[in-house]
Structures are given as structure tokens and as C-alpha cells.
Design a protein around this motif. Sequence first.
Motif, mmCIF file in Angstrom:
data_model
loop_
_atom_site.group_PDB
_atom_site.id
_atom_site.type_symbol
_atom_site.label_atom_id
_atom_site.label_comp_id
_atom_site.label_asym_id
_atom_site.label_seq_id
_atom_site.Cartn_x
_atom_site.Cartn_y
_atom_site.Cartn_z
ATOM 1 N N LYS A 1 6.542 2.863 12.031
ATOM 2 C CA LYS A 1 6.743 4.316 12.132
ATOM 3 C C LYS A 1 8.182 4.658 11.740
ATOM 4 O O LYS A 1 8.476 5.709 11.198
ATOM 5 N N MET B 1 4.637 -0.404 -1.931
ATOM 6 C CA MET B 1 5.273 -0.130 -0.648
ATOM 7 C C MET B 1 4.700 -1.109 0.367
ATOM 8 O O MET B 1 3.483 -1.281 0.433
ATOM 9 N N PRO C 1 2.076 -1.166 5.984
ATOM 10 C CA PRO C 1 2.504 -1.062 7.389
ATOM 11 C C PRO C 1 1.901 -2.160 8.262
ATOM 12 O O PRO C 1 2.534 -2.615 9.220
ATOM 13 N N LYS C 2 0.719 -2.643 7.903
ATOM 14 C CA LYS C 2 0.105 -3.743 8.676
ATOM 15 C C LYS C 2 0.991 -4.979 8.608
ATOM 16 O O LYS C 2 1.128 -5.709 9.590
ATOM 17 N N GLU D 1 0.872 -1.180 0.000
ATOM 18 C CA GLU D 1 0.000 0.000 0.000
ATOM 19 C C GLU D 1 0.905 1.224 0.000
ATOM 20 O O GLU D 1 1.631 1.417 0.975
#
Lengths: 340, 797
Positions: A301, A287, A290-291, A254
Motif C-alpha cells: 500500500k 511494475m 503487489p503480491k 503487473e
Amino acid sequence: MREQLENILSRVQAELSAIQDTGALEQLRVKVMGKKGEFTAILRGMGQIPADQRPAMGQMVNEVRNKLESAIEEARIRLGLIEKEARLKQEAIDVTLPGTSRCRGSLHPMSIVLDDLLDIFTGMGFEVVEGPEVEYDHYNFELLNLPKHHPARDAQDTFYIDDNIVLRTHTSPVQARIMTTRKPPIRIVCPGRVYRADEVDATHSPVFHQIEGLVIDEDISIGDLKGTLDTFAHRLYGPGVTTRFRPSFFPFTEPSAEVDLTCANCDGAGCKMCKGTGWIEVLGSGMVNPKVLEMCGIDSKKYTGFAFGMGIERLAILRYNIPDMRYLYENDLRFLKQFR
Amino acid sequence: MKVPMKWLKEYVDIKMSAQEYADRMVMSGTGVESVDEVGGDFDGVVAGKVLTCDAHPDSDHLHVCTVDVGGETPLTIVCGAPNVAAGQTVPVALVGATLPGGIKIKKGKLRGVESSGMICSGPELGLPQGLYPHVGEEGILVIAENVAPGSDAKEIFGLDDVAVDFEILANRPDCLSIWGLARESSAVLEEHCLMPEIVVEENGTGTFLDYAHVEVRDKELCPRYCARVIEGVKIGPSPKWMRAYLHAAGVRPINNIVDITNYVMLETGHPMHAFDLDKVRDHTIVVRRAEQGETLKTLDGKEHLLTTDMLVIADSKSATGLAGIMGGEESEILEDTRAVLFECAVFDRTNNRLTSRALGVRTEASGRFERGVCVEDTMEALERACMLVNMLECGKVVPGIFDSCPEPKEREPILGSVERINRLISTNLSGEQMEDILCRLYIETTCCGDTLTALPPPWRGDIETEADLAEEVLRLNGYEHIPSTLMHGVTMAGFRGQRQVLSDRIKDCMVGMGWFEIMNFSFISPRWLEKLGLEAMDKRLCPVVVRNPLGEDTSVMRTSMVPSMLSSLSVNLNRGINEGKLFELAPVFFPEEEGELPEERQTLCLGLYGDDIDFYGLRDACACLLNPFGIEVDTVSGGDAYYHPGRKALLIAEGKRIGQLGEIHPDTAEEFDIEGKRVYVAELDIVEFGVLIKPIPQVKTLPKYPAVARDLALVMREETSVGPVIATIRKAAGKVLEDVGLFDIYRGAQVEANSKSVAFNLSFRAVDRTLTEAEISRVMDKVLKAVESVHGARIRS
């Protein structure tokens, strides 16, 4: 005696010019200069020559000997050259005769393409990592944001061994394994066999190969993904080939991008191979979601990353213009020998 | 999702060509499969007015017509249809027109009368059922509308449109609708999007409860259920514009009520269902789980056995439909339907998917539910349907609604950092620019300093995190603007893994020796393993089994490379290729404990056949492969039963078995369709191989002293193997023996029966001196004694 000497000299010179081979030359030499030869016989008569004539006669004898010897030597060189030439001429062979086929074998075209890919990616600092082909659902799906019963799983018709073990549907589980065991920075490519429940036809195979790449570090951007894939495309297909990013969706990335390469067959002009678009769809990328990072225990982060994946069969088919995917798994030597 | 451009343009202004529009959509993430004219398969067909219609003078069934097609003079056309008559408006295929199937219309004479064109029937034009009244019937098609002669027939039948077939991504179920695509298009094209104002006139009598009773028993599997009743229903065809839209979108028009439900589904993304209320027992609809063993006959006439995991729509007595998948036969809308209950509901996507898979029923509706349907705008979709009922005047909307609705969820805004998003997507946009982009997508966004606060609309359930916002910004900003940058940060060493390096070396070595790499599937038929004739307890007969294989022939993971290799050899042999040297390097699989991953063992398999090929050629190839790795390999007789009993051997290195090789047993060969040719196979365990690899070899200094050669001919019994004799010679001679080679084996008159004379050449050398005759004689004596005592071999006199 003087006459004898002059006589022998002129006779030998005449004979030499007529001689055709080194054997006859040797016979002549022995006949004249040998221990029982004519010239040697003349020398024996030196004793009967008056003492006052001896120096002059001696000088003459030496001159004649030198002349004889050099004439013979000259003839030897001349005949030697002639004979060598004749031998070389006679030894000529038919260089166009077909040979026996003791040749190199060949790698499978898939291995050739994979080799090139690994050269490109290791050159860019990627480590090659492999993992099991029979894999836990956990690594193949769950850690990649594809929970059980997620409809996106339908896109990858899966072979199951039991409820929790599958034949991996992509090489992404290797990435999941690395993310859960290593700390960033991570820069890996994972090649290997993957499985999807597709019937065999000209463009599908239930077993095929993929290579996927993963980079995780601080401040990795989508520009870095494009830069990496541009470099890859230039190295594989030449500087004229560029990438085109289109938005797409994959659960584990994502934003996501479908990546097209300039059709190498028509240089982007549009042809049958690229269905007139000038682009060939080759890669999925994006990309790292992040999950996914969080599920694998990486601080999303602090770190970002990108991932990409492509089918090696497709690259091989495009590169060699292979008309049917079944050629790759039929192992017909008439096909394989074309890669020698 | 097939979208007629005319329909889409009702809601958003698209000023470019359909192809240009499609390209824009592709580059912003909405895939396009194709852009096609709706057009039908014909060209050059116009409306014609039949001026006169007379019987053909030479035929009992043909008519000679004069037809006005808008030109200066009417055309004479011979027509065979019995229903043609003067005064009709009919479709006329002009000379030069093409009809479906590539038929070209030419001027011609029919029984002596010139005919300039053809009057067409519906089937002749390839028009689909339901598109136009009477379209499917034989005989010429009579155009009901008042159209000017010469008008394009495509326009008359509503075929003058272009349909874009979109490929909607899994995360965008909202785009499986005209409205969703209109919203998306407006964001991409930066055009206004105008949705219809939905107003329903409740013109029916009584109230909802007078007509129907609805009960939702499982709110988890059915989070929303909205219903309305229409009374005074008049079933008939829907209007032309609606039929044309449906047809262009790939849906067959049926009747006004059914068409409305389909129209609303396409427009709003909400699957709907219409029940004939009179056929619903006690006018009661219950949404519940099926009872164990309950059966249901769906609209397609199939009978299903249900389980309690499945959600059904039932009446007071029994299940009448599979919720969100397919309705039942009983309450189907037919010509005589008078009262209808419209259902617009949302069903749990996972449950819907599992039921649909379990029963093998997939429908447009189930496909939509499993991808996710928005709960919030369900009522709006139902109201749109009722509004269409008002418009079409095909029934009266009964006052009152039924709505089983969950507690509205408080939508949580998503926070994002402008700087982080810019860094991730390699842009340099201001917070205001991001805000503007997101607002275009109906994501209510405010920007304060570096922080974006974004509230996605209910239909965008896919937007949950900052990364999702980043993607939206990147998408609308344009993927084509992504720069090409190089990674910074620490430099990393790139390298191949150990296994990869070993496998590359092995493959290179094999290729250098003239072998060809092959690739076979990793799964095979269990029957292939049985053909090897292994002992019952052999672990190779217990493979890892694929639970859902494509077929029996790919149902187990291979435990041996041999069957696939034999099959590859067989393919080549039977295609008339006279020599084969094949190798494959791949894992074989052995099951571990339940729940554990199987063992994957890398194995190299060599397969060989051809003229001038024997066991020794294969053995030498194995030795050549192993030598560069510093592995000295011995062969001892032995191996699996699928090898020739007298021509098989184990490969032993440092006392460990690393593989086997041999000629394949003729029985096994035959099982794999190999006949008339000997084939040889070797198997090497790459794991054992890897362990034995010697470190980098260290160079030995070149010898300074001369070597002394001795020949030695030994007579031994026929059954004595030469290999062990050589080993004995080496051992007895000690380190002054530099090399020993075999140069002849003689059998015949010169030696006694059942014996052979084996001649070796031995080479002796010492590193520090020239060996003396006496020293060598002493060594030779030792050798002779040893071979005599160990093998009973004597020097040949």
C-alpha cells in the motif's frame, strides 16, 4: 710578419672552405692554432719586432687570431649541421615493417557489454548486487509468484539439483533476496549467469547472462520505468534510439511490458535484423506485482516499484552482429581477438 | 492460436485489414506470430466446365478436352486422368498459374496437340485431406457445386481467407478461442461484439438417462462435467464452411461429429470429447482416479501404465480415456457410429499437467486444461455443439442433460482506487473513463468517488487485484501513451559491489598483460573430472549433480576450472592457432549438507601455450597480477597430479596457499586432445586472494643517499633451489639490502660437477646516511656465512 699573417689567414680560409668533416677541421686547427702551430710560431717572432711597431702589430695579430678562430668555429658549426643531417638521414628506418604482436588481450564481449551496462546503471544510482547461481526454488520461483506446478514455469525450463534447489533461471532471485532483507528505497541491478534447459544452437544456450533491475520506493510509476529505460537506451545506442512498450505478462509484474528498442541497424526503417519491423525486442519489464512485494514483506500500500530484465548475450549479438550464439562460448581466439 | 478472419468477423465487426488489425492487437497485448493468407500454395486456378472430352489421336491414355473457363472461347487442354468426362466442373490451372512446389503452367504440345492449361487433381493443388470430398484421390477433382466457369478455385475450396496466428499470453487462456478473441477485439477496437443465441432443439427420443449413466467420483479433479446424448447419428462430411474454418485454423476436418467437437473447442475454448455410446460398456461413464497399475491404450495406439494420481474416464469395466488429455481407442467415432455422448468438462489444471508430463502425452486439449478452462460456461459450449448438430442435421439431440457442477461461487468484486491506479500507470483518467474501459472488457464496474468496484467475468480468472485492473486500464488506454519520467525521491549512490570491483581489476590486469578472457559453461562432464587423475578422496570428484541435465557432458557443476580451460586450449591448438593466453574468472561449486546451497568459490584460471613460453612466463604473469594488490607471492614446488611432476608449484602468499601452477602433465594433456605442445595452467583462489589484498599503499619518500651495488657469485649444489637462497640473503643482510636480483647461472668447467654458480646483484642503501665500505663488508660477511650454513653455498673464487 704582416705578410706571414696575411698569408696564413688567406691560406686557412681557403683550406676551411674545402674541408668536409670535423676530423679534418680539428687537424687544421691544431696545425694552425695548436701549441706547435703555425700561428703560434708567428707569435713567437713578436719579440723581434721593434717596440714602436709592436702596438700596431699586436692589434693586427689579435685581429687575425679572431678571424682565424671565428672562421674555424663557423666551419665547425657548418660541418656539425651537415654531419648531423647525414647521420639522421642514415639512421632512417622502415617504419612500415610489421611489428611483433605484443598487444593487449581483450575482455570477453559479454564482459564488455556488461561493463557498459553497469556504467550506465550505476550512473543512474543503481547498486550492483549479486547472488548465488545455484538457488533455492523459493527465491527463484515462489517469492516471484510462480508457485510449484505453475504452467508459467514451463517457459523457463529448469535444471534441478533437488526438489528445492535449482540452477537459477533468471537473476530475479537476487531481487527477492534483497526485498526480503532490505527496506525501501531499493535501487539495484543484478547481473549474472542463468541457466535454462535449452539445447545449444545458433540462438540458444543452456547457460547465458542476464541483468535485471529493481526499484522500490514510494510513488514509483510506470512512467519512471519508461524514463529509466529510455535513458538506458540513449546511453547504450545513442539518442536516436527509443523504447516501445507493449503489454505482456510476467507473474512477478503487473502491469507488465515487453520493451522494444529502435533497431540500431536500420534506425527503425526495417531490415533483416529486425524482421522488417524497425523494432528489436530486448527487455521484459513491469511494475512489481503487489503480491510479490507482500510475499517479500514490503507494504504494497505504501510502496510501488518496477523491475526489468534483459539478456546480455542478445545485446552483444545485436551490438557486434555476431552470427551465431555458439561463438560466445567456443573461446576461439580468432573471435576473441576481434574485441581487442 | 490460428484464427481465420472470416470466422472472427461473424462475431465482431473488424473494418480494417488483417495486418492493421494484428498491429492493434499486438499493441494491446495479444501477440501475433504471423498474418498469412490461408490460400493454399497455388495461384491462377479457376473452375472450368468440360465441354467435350475425346481420346487423343496419338495416345492410348490421354484425352483432348475443350474447357469453358469463362473466357470468350473455350480452351483446348490435354488431360491424362482417366476420370475426366464431358459435363464435369473441374479446377483448371491456366497458362501462367503456379502450383505447389513452384511449378509454372506453360502452353505446350502433348504428342502434337496444343494444350493451354492443366486440369488438376486434389494432390496437384496440394489440398489437404478432408477439405473437400474426394480431394485426396488420384484423378482430377470434380467440383460438386454448381459454380460459374472462371470462378476462383480458392473461393470454391474455402481458401480465400486470412488467418492471424496469435500468441496468447499465459494469463489469458480465455483468448484461446474465437469467442474470447472476439470479445477482446471488440474491447480494443471499440466495436460491438455479437455472440450467437444458443438454442437447442431436443428432437431425439427418450431422455438422457435412457441412453447413458454418468458418475463423477472425483469432483476435485473434475469440477465440472456436462454431457448430452445424440441419437440417430449420420456420420458424413461436415459442410464446406465448417471444413474451411477448421482448415484455416489448422485443424484437419474428419467427419461431422468430430468436426463439431473441434469447432466448438476452437470457438469456445472448451475441449470436447465424443464417445460412440454403443462401444461404452453398459453405457456407463465414470470419472475416477486410475487404479494403481491400471493400463490404457490411447487413440494414438500407445499403451500407458497409470497411477492413482491420474484421472481417467472409464466405462463400467475399465479406463477408456485419459481425462482431458486423450480418448481411448475403443470408443472412437467411426462411420457406423449411431449414438454419441458429447462430453464437455473441466479438469484440474495442475493434475492434468502432471499426468500429461508423466506420460509424455501432450494434446491440444491437455494444453488448454493446464492453462485453465472456465468452469462457468461449460454448459454453453456443450449446447453450442448440440445446436450445430441441429444445424448440420447429423443426429437428434436427446432431451435431458447431465451436469455435475460445483456450488456456484459468489464472485467477489475487486476494489480499486482511481488515484492510486493513475499514479501507478502514469495516467490522468477520470473514474468514469476507467469504468468505461473496464466495462468494454466485460468487467462490470461502477465508480463511486475514488473507488472502483469491479466484477470480472468468469472467464477472466486472471483479474484478482487492483494492479490487474490497472493493467487493463493501461492496456486499453494505450502503452504508447506512457510518459517518460524520472524517478524522484531520495538520491541514491550507485556503485559496483566488492566482488565486481575485484573481478574488474583482475580482468583489466590480465587484459593489459595480453591475455584473453574466455567463458565456459559452468557444468561439465564428470568424465572430465576423472581425467584429472585426482586421488579418490579428492572433493573435486564429488560435484553438485544436475538432476535433469541436457546430456552427460553438461551434467555436473564444475569443481575445477582446469578441464574447461584445457578444452579451450585444445580447441585453439587444434585449429592451428600458434599461441594462446586465456583466462577465465568464474565460480566452482562444492556441495554442502543436503538441502543447503553449494559453496560457490570464485576462481581464476590461466591457460597458456605457444613458442617462447615456459613455466616462468606463467609464474611471472601470476606475480604481475598479484603485485598491484600488494600481495607478494612465493612459489614452492608441489601441486596436483595433473601437472608435470618437475614443473609445478604452489603459490604461497603470507604463508597461505592461494593457488597452483605448472606445465600440464603430458598424459592429462593427451586426454584433452593436446599433443605436440606444452601447455601451462595456473589456478588462483579469488576468495583467498581477496582476503590478502592490502589497503591503499602509502607512499615512501624517495631516497636521499646513494645506493651501493655489489655482485655476488655463489657456487651451490645443482639441486639447491635459488628462491630460498635469495630469502636467506635478504634475511641475513637486513634492511640495508634494498634489492637483490639474479643475473646469471653458470654450469660448466669453471665449477665442479653437480654444482652451479649463481650470480646475484645486491643493492644496499640506508635512508639516513651514505653507507661506508666497512659497513657493507660486514653485511656481506654475514650473508656469506648464512648461505654457507643454510645452503652449503660458497663464494665463487
